[in-house]
Scaffold this active site. Sequence first.
Site, short mmCIF file in Angstrom:
data_model
loop_
_atom_site.label_atom_id
_atom_site.label_comp_id
_atom_site.label_asym_id
_atom_site.label_seq_id
_atom_site.Cartn_x
_atom_site.Cartn_y
_atom_site.Cartn_z
N GLN A 278 34.65 7.52 39.57
CA GLN A 278 35.97 8.27 39.07
C GLN A 278 35.55 9.36 38.73
OE1 GLN A 278 37.90 6.87 35.10
NE2 GLN A 278 39.43 6.05 36.64
N GLU A 386 40.28 44.31 48.65
CA GLU A 386 41.55 44.74 48.23
C GLU A 386 41.93 44.73 46.76
OE1 GLU A 386 44.63 43.30 50.88
OE2 GLU A 386 43.17 42.99 52.46
C1 LIG Z 1 32.32 42.89 52.22
C2 LIG Z 1 33.27 43.84 51.74
C3 LIG Z 1 34.12 44.23 52.71
C4 LIG Z 1 35.02 45.47 52.29
N1 LIG Z 1 35.84 45.77 53.19
C5 LIG Z 1 36.74 47.01 52.69
C6 LIG Z 1 37.63 47.56 53.94
O1 LIG Z 1 37.63 46.82 54.89
N2 LIG Z 1 37.78 49.07 53.31
C7 LIG Z 1 38.05 49.39 52.14
O2 LIG Z 1 38.71 50.33 52.17
N3 LIG Z 1 37.17 48.88 51.23
C8 LIG Z 1 36.34 47.57 51.68
N4 LIG Z 1 35.67 47.03 50.65
C9 LIG Z 1 35.65 47.54 49.28
C10 LIG Z 1 36.15 46.67 48.03
O3 LIG Z 1 37.54 46.98 48.10
C11 LIG Z 1 35.61 47.35 46.82
O4 LIG Z 1 34.21 47.11 46.80
C12 LIG Z 1 36.49 46.92 45.68
O5 LIG Z 1 37.76 47.50 45.85
C13 LIG Z 1 35.58 47.14 44.22
O6 LIG Z 1 35.29 48.55 44.39
P1 LIG Z 1 33.43 48.80 44.07
O7 LIG Z 1 32.58 47.49 44.84
O8 LIG Z 1 33.42 50.19 44.19
O9 LIG Z 1 33.49 48.24 42.36
P2 LIG Z 1 33.61 49.14 41.12
O10 LIG Z 1 34.82 50.02 41.13
O11 LIG Z 1 32.45 49.81 40.83
O12 LIG Z 1 33.68 48.11 40.12
C14 LIG Z 1 32.54 47.45 39.49
C15 LIG Z 1 33.00 46.49 38.32
O13 LIG Z 1 33.85 47.05 37.37
C16 LIG Z 1 35.06 46.34 37.26
N5 LIG Z 1 36.15 47.41 37.07
C17 LIG Z 1 36.31 48.71 37.58
N6 LIG Z 1 37.27 49.32 37.19
C18 LIG Z 1 38.02 48.62 36.22
C19 LIG Z 1 39.08 48.62 35.34
N7 LIG Z 1 39.91 49.70 35.22
N8 LIG Z 1 39.36 47.34 34.68
C20 LIG Z 1 38.51 46.42 34.71
N9 LIG Z 1 37.42 46.37 35.31
C21 LIG Z 1 37.11 47.38 36.07
C22 LIG Z 1 35.16 45.75 38.69
O14 LIG Z 1 36.17 44.70 38.80
C23 LIG Z 1 33.63 45.46 38.85
O15 LIG Z 1 33.62 44.22 38.17
C24 LIG Z 1 35.03 45.90 51.10
C25 LIG Z 1 33.89 45.42 50.05
C26 LIG Z 1 32.93 44.38 50.57
C27 LIG Z 1 32.10 44.08 49.34
#
Ligand SMILES: Cc1cc2nc3c(=O)[nH]c(=O)nc-3n(C[C@H](O)[C@H](O)[C@H](O)COP(=O)(O)OP(=O)(O)OC[C@H]3O[C@@H](n4cnc5c(N)ncnc54)[C@H](O)[C@@H]3O)c2cc1C
Length: 407
Positions: A278, A386
């Site tokens: 369960q 995204e």
């Molecule tokens: C496998 C992969 C594929 C991807 N593909 C694409 C793509 O095709 N095109 C593209 O343009 N990008 C792409 N990305 C990028 C992706 O969109 C970013 O990694 C994501 O938006 C986060 O940005 P960062 O990695 O710089 O993290 P950061 O912005 O450095 O964030 C670090 C941490 O801080 C937190 N944080 C930041 N700002 C805030 C806030 N205001 N409030 C609360 N928490 C916050 C975040 O949530 C995270 O936990 C891809 C990423 C990966 C890993």
Amino acid sequence: MDYGFTQLQTEIAQLARELAEKKLKPLRAKADHDEKLPMEVVEEYRASNLFGLWLPEQYGGTGGGVTDLALAIEELSKACGGLALPIATSALGGMPAFMWATAEQREKWIPALASGEKLFAFALTEAEAGSDATALKTTAVLEGDHYVVNGSKHFISTGEVADVYTVAVTTNPKRGARGITLLLIEKGTPGFTFGKKEEKLGIRANTTYELVFQDCKVPVANRLGGEGMGLLAVQETFDYSRPGVAAQALGIAEGALNETIPYLRTRKQFGQPVSSFQAIQHKLADLATKVEAGRALVYSLTLAMDKDYLKAVENALASGASVHDELKKLKTRRWTKESAMSKLFCSDTAMEVASECINLCGGIAYMRDFPVEKYMRDAKITQIYEGTNHIQRNEIAAALIKEYAAG
Ligand SMILES: Cc1cc2nc3c(=O)[nH]c(=O)nc-3n(C[C@H](O)[C@H](O)[C@H](O)COP(=O)(O)OP(=O)(O)OC[C@H]3O[C@@H](n4cnc5c(N)ncnc54)[C@H](O)[C@@H]3O)c2cc1C
């Protein structure tokens, strides 16, 4: 559950389901191991017309909307979240290209997008501009009939494989967010090269690359919308694309359950199938309930947003204006809150389901031979790209507080 899909949508889901079973499953382990996208998968998608599900028949699409796209992504992701990605990333790169294009630009770019002859990708993120995309530094300087682009993008999905990149640049650094502009940049353009290829935890069947621009000349005709309209185009794109990430997450969760439940039925301990305990049954019930709740959220959203989207597309084809302008004329609402909710809920569900499926199966599921660990690795990205789920929560809360402020 029946969400009132059309006959065509039901057929799209069926087609994608069969493709996932017959074509993706046999390839997924090797593609994951090699970190390489097998181009035969892209050929299958082209042959099945899966790139044009959300595009009008006039350009070679099947005339559907976000629902059709989400259904295909969900079904393909049941087999492999990485191999499903070319459909999703081409739509992500293609959405601003389609929705912000002039009639002339549509004629030039959209038939190849719809047929999948050219794969699109989306390039927003930079090393110093992740969650805060407005900090981007890639510049585009106008010189006569072209822009000269300098800078780099990182973590770009379907990188190197894709043919056309929708790139966010700044045409006016002094204006910050209002200086951001979108340009379509084709692979092979002099000054555009690929840098680092990332080695990843999950979705390893999809390539993730750095893009490098050095004095790259891009025709002004490749600009989407006016200068400075890029951030709005990106935000509008995310409204329509995030349900696709949610659908990918749902597919991953369902795929993990599809591998787990048959195993639990056959695995015996203490003289009985593990599925008869369960504690195991209740966990399965909770997980399946969350997946169905996620489906309800995603498809109620996409079916609602498609009503406006399809009307705007029809009007744009008749008037020659952009889809974005026609959406504005319809005074449609923005779907930012619901779209963020769908990605937040479904990605957290996918991570929980995939992780719990490992707990349910036991040690076997920790092994690479058994497909469940891959679902957990693939699920993780849906909480990050995204916009991370922190950012989704920020957007949901901002919309909520605004609604209450409006009374
Ligand atoms: C496998 C992969 C594929 C991807 N593909 C694409 C793509 O095709 N095109 C593209 O343009 N990008 C792409 N990305 C990028 C992706 O969109 C970013 O990694 C994501 O938006 C986060 O940005 P960062 O990695 O710089 O993290 P950061 O912005 O450095 O964030 C670090 C941490 O801080 C937190 N944080 C930041 N700002 C805030 C806030 N205001 N409030 C609360 N928490 C916050 C975040 O949530 C995270 O936990 C891809 C990423 C990966 C890993």
